[in-house]
Design a protein around this motif. Sequence first.
Motif, short mmCIF file in Angstrom:
data_model
loop_
_atom_site.label_atom_id
_atom_site.label_comp_id
_atom_site.label_asym_id
_atom_site.label_seq_id
_atom_site.Cartn_x
_atom_site.Cartn_y
_atom_site.Cartn_z
N GLY A 102 0.85 -1.19 0.00
CA GLY A 102 0.00 0.00 0.00
C GLY A 102 0.88 1.24 0.00
O GLY A 102 2.10 1.17 0.28
N ILE A 103 0.27 2.37 -0.32
CA ILE A 103 1.00 3.64 -0.22
C ILE A 103 1.44 3.85 1.22
O ILE A 103 2.49 4.43 1.49
CB ILE A 103 0.09 4.81 -0.67
N THR A 104 0.63 3.36 2.14
CA THR A 104 0.92 3.56 3.57
C THR A 104 2.35 3.15 3.91
O THR A 104 3.06 3.88 4.62
CB THR A 104 -0.10 2.77 4.41
N TYR A 128 -4.47 14.30 4.91
CA TYR A 128 -4.57 12.88 5.28
C TYR A 128 -3.59 12.63 6.44
O TYR A 128 -2.39 12.89 6.31
CB TYR A 128 -4.23 12.06 4.03
N VAL A 174 -1.58 16.54 -2.41
CA VAL A 174 -2.51 15.40 -2.49
C VAL A 174 -3.71 15.87 -3.29
O VAL A 174 -4.58 16.59 -2.80
CB VAL A 174 -2.97 14.93 -1.08
N ASN A 178 -7.71 14.13 0.08
CA ASN A 178 -8.38 13.59 1.25
C ASN A 178 -7.98 14.52 2.39
O ASN A 178 -6.77 14.67 2.61
CB ASN A 178 -7.86 12.15 1.51
N ASP A 206 0.83 12.62 -3.97
CA ASP A 206 0.01 11.45 -3.68
C ASP A 206 -1.14 11.44 -4.68
O ASP A 206 -2.01 12.31 -4.66
CB ASP A 206 -0.50 11.53 -2.24
N ILE A 208 -3.33 8.79 -5.40
CA ILE A 208 -4.14 7.57 -5.26
C ILE A 208 -5.54 7.74 -5.86
O ILE A 208 -6.16 6.77 -6.28
CB ILE A 208 -4.20 7.11 -3.79
N TYR A 209 -6.05 8.99 -5.89
CA TYR A 209 -7.41 9.20 -6.43
C TYR A 209 -7.38 9.75 -7.86
O TYR A 209 -8.36 10.35 -8.30
CB TYR A 209 -8.19 10.16 -5.52
N SER A 237 -5.57 0.40 -4.27
CA SER A 237 -6.64 0.21 -3.28
C SER A 237 -7.99 0.72 -3.74
O SER A 237 -8.98 0.01 -3.68
CB SER A 237 -6.29 0.94 -1.97
N LYS A 238 -8.02 1.97 -4.21
CA LYS A 238 -9.31 2.64 -4.43
C LYS A 238 -9.85 2.40 -5.84
O LYS A 238 -10.98 1.96 -6.00
CB LYS A 238 -9.18 4.14 -4.17
N ARG A 246 -3.52 -4.55 -0.24
CA ARG A 246 -2.36 -3.79 0.18
C ARG A 246 -1.24 -3.73 -0.87
O ARG A 246 -0.12 -4.22 -0.64
CB ARG A 246 -1.81 -4.32 1.54
N TYR A 329 -14.83 12.08 -0.78
CA TYR A 329 -15.00 12.75 0.50
C TYR A 329 -15.62 14.13 0.30
O TYR A 329 -15.37 14.79 -0.70
CB TYR A 329 -13.64 12.97 1.17
#
Length: 398
Positions: A102-104, A128, A174, A178, A206, A208-209, A237-238, A246, A329
Motif C-alpha cells: 500500500g502507499i501507507t 490525510y 494530495v 483527502n 500522492d 491515489i485518487y 486500493s481505491k 495492500r 470525500y
Amino acid sequence: MNFRPSQRASAMEYAIRDLVLPARELEQKGESIIRLNIGDPCAFDFDTPEHIKRALFDAVIEGHNSYGDSEGDVELREAISERERRKNSNDIGVDDIVVTTGITEGIQMLLGAMIDNGDELLVPGPTYPPYSSVTRFFGGSPVPYRTIEAREWRPDLDDIRSKITDRTRALLVVSPNNPTGAVYSRKDIEGICDIAGEHGLPVISDEIYDMLTYGKEHVSPTSVSKDVPVIVFNGFSKSYLVTGWRVGYTMFRDSGGFLSGLKEAFLREARARLCASNPAQRAMTAALRGPQTHVTKLVRELKARRDYTVRRLNSMEGISAAVPDGAFYVFPKIEAGGWKSDKEFVLHVLRKGHVLFVNGSGFNPEFGNMHFRSVFLAPVDVMEKAMDGLEEALGKPA
Ligand SMILES: Cc1ncc(COP(=O)(O)O)c(C=O)c1O
C-alpha cells in the motif's frame, strides 16, 4: 508494574479510526450506525472486478507464493511504467519504481529516509493524517499550508511560500485530496512546481485518487514540470477496489540525480522489510493490463452519490459544503453554533443521528477546525438515511 511504550508511539493518532470505539459501544447496545468514516469502497457495495479476483487466485495456484524482489515484481513495474507514459507522458523507468504494501508503507519508508529530528514537511491543511503522524514519529514537524475553502479547498501559494524554512525537506501535494475532495488546477500545480524549483525542494505527489474525478482533469506535477524532482505515490486500493490487498507504489521522477541518495536509502529500507505480497502484485499486473470498464462505472456511480450528498448537506441550516471534484470525500463546515468542538459535534451526531463521521480537527487542528469529513460511498438510499440522521441531530443541540 506496567511496560512503558516509546514516547514516539504514544503520540501516534489516526482520527479516522479513533472514533470507531464509541460507535462500536452503541452497536453493542443494539443501535444501528451508518459508518461514513472510512474511505473504503469495498466496505460498501463496490466489489473487486471478477478478472482481478481470478488473477489473484491464478497467481496462488500457479505457485507465486514465495518472497518476491524487494523493489517489486518486474512485470508489474513495467506495467506501471507503461501506465505512467500513457497517463502523464512520463518516462519513469522500472528502476525508479518500488512496489510497497500500500502507499501507507511507502509513506513510512519515504519519511523514514527523508526526515531527521527538527526537519519539516510542508503538508496541505487539512491533510490525510499519516503524513503528519509519521513525520512526527521520525522527529520532524508537519507544517500545514492553507488551502482555501471558498476556492474549493485549492492551495494558497503565498502561504506555501511563506512557510518554507531552511528545515523544509519537501512539499506534499494530495490531489484529488483527502479529506476535502479538491482537485488542483494546472495553474495550482504549475505554481507549486515553480516554488519547489526556486527553493530546490522535491515535490511529493500522492495520486491515489487520480482516476476518481468528476469533470475536472487530474494534473500530475510530473506532467507539468520535467525538471523538478517528484516522488509519486500511487496505488490500487481505491480505483481497482482492492483496499485489503495492500499494493501501492513509489516512483522517483528525477532527471538530474538529485534524489539518488534518497532513493538508495529508500531501497535499503525496502530490502530490510523483504517485499510486498507476491501473488497480489501479479494480480495488479492483470488489473493494469486488463479491462478498465469498472472505473467508468465507479466514477459514474460516485458522481451520483456526491451530487445527492452535497445537495442534502447544503440544504441544511448550519451546514455548508464546498463541492468536491474528486475522491469520495466531502468536508462540510459546521456553521451552527453551540458546539465546543467539532469532535463534540461528531459524537453528538453519532449518538442522536446514528451516523459516524470524522471530526475535521483530526485532519489538522487549525485548518480542519469546526468541519467534519463524510464519505459519499454508500448507495443513495443509505446516504439519504444518513443525511436524515444528521438533519435530525442538528435540530437537537447538545
Ligand atoms: C491520500 C491517501 N493516500 C494514501 C492512502 C492509503 O493508501 P493505501 O491503501 O495504498 O495504503 C489513502 C487512504 O485513504 C489516502 O486517502
